[in-house]
Design an enzyme around this catalytic site. Structure first.
Site, PDB file in Angstrom:
ATOM      1  N   PHE A 127       0.868  -1.181   0.000  1.00  0.00           N
ATOM      2  CA  PHE A 127       0.000   0.000   0.000  1.00  0.00           C
ATOM      3  C   PHE A 127       0.903   1.229   0.000  1.00  0.00           C
ATOM      4  CE2 PHE A 127       0.615  -1.790   4.199  1.00  0.00           C
ATOM      5  CZ  PHE A 127       1.179  -0.733   4.907  1.00  0.00           C
ATOM      6  N   PHE A 152       2.404   3.952   1.943  1.00  0.00           N
ATOM      7  CA  PHE A 152       3.673   3.580   1.333  1.00  0.00           C
ATOM      8  C   PHE A 152       4.343   2.578   2.245  1.00  0.00           C
ATOM      9  CE2 PHE A 152       2.645   7.828  -0.150  1.00  0.00           C
ATOM     10  CZ  PHE A 152       2.817   7.696  -1.515  1.00  0.00           C
TER      11      PHE A 152
END
Ligand code: CUA
Length: 156
Positions: free
Chosen positions: A75, A77
């Site tokens: 995802f 980050f």
């Protein structure tokens, strides 16, 4: 019309090669079932990752003698789970999907390098023979903090 002998040989060789290549392609595609790796059969709804098994519980599961399954999500980050620990010599079967955009999943110094596409499940297996810390990083540009998107696999 006169065709030079060498030209006839050249044409014969060329046309023969064409049919040989078409035959190889046909046999591998239709008789042996070879197909491009992009044809995924593992699809999930990318908006429902958190409620879709096995990604509702990302984690490391022991499935055999020093053999593990790592279910992971990528995802912006980061990755879940973060900083996994495994014993040296462990074989890890990674199953990874994305919760938002296209990410990468690369472990430098190994053959592990996948594109993590939303809605698709990517799988790869790697055996960590040497102890140490292995960086997992994103090598697909995914936004402002792309260069900080990483995790570690700690092999003890
Ligand atoms: Cu995720 Cu770049």
């Amino acid at each position: 019309m006169h065709i030079h002998r060498l030209e006839k040989i050249w044409l014969t060789v060329g046309i023969t090669m064409l049919f040989v290549f078409l035959a190889v392609l046909g046999v591998s595609a239709f008789a042996m079932g070879t197909k491009p790796p992009s044809e995924h059969h593992h699809r999930i709804d990318p908006t429902q990752v958190d409620t879709t098994a096995p990604f509702d519980k990302p984690g490391l599961t022991k499935i055999g003698d020093n053999e593990y399954e790592a279910v992971m999500t990528a995802f912006t980050f980061g990755y879940a789970p973060d900083n996994m620990e495994i014993p040296a010599g462990a074989t890890v079967h990674f199953t990874v999907t994305s919760k938002d955009v296209v990410h990468g999943f690369a472990i430098p110094g190994t053959n592990v390098n996948m594109m993590i596409v939303p809605g698709e499940i990517s799988q790869i297996t790697h055996t960590f023979t040497e102890p140490g810390e292995f960086l997992v990083l994103c090598n697909e540009y995914c936004g402002g903090a792309h260069e900080w998107m990483k995790t570690k696999i700690i092999v003890k």
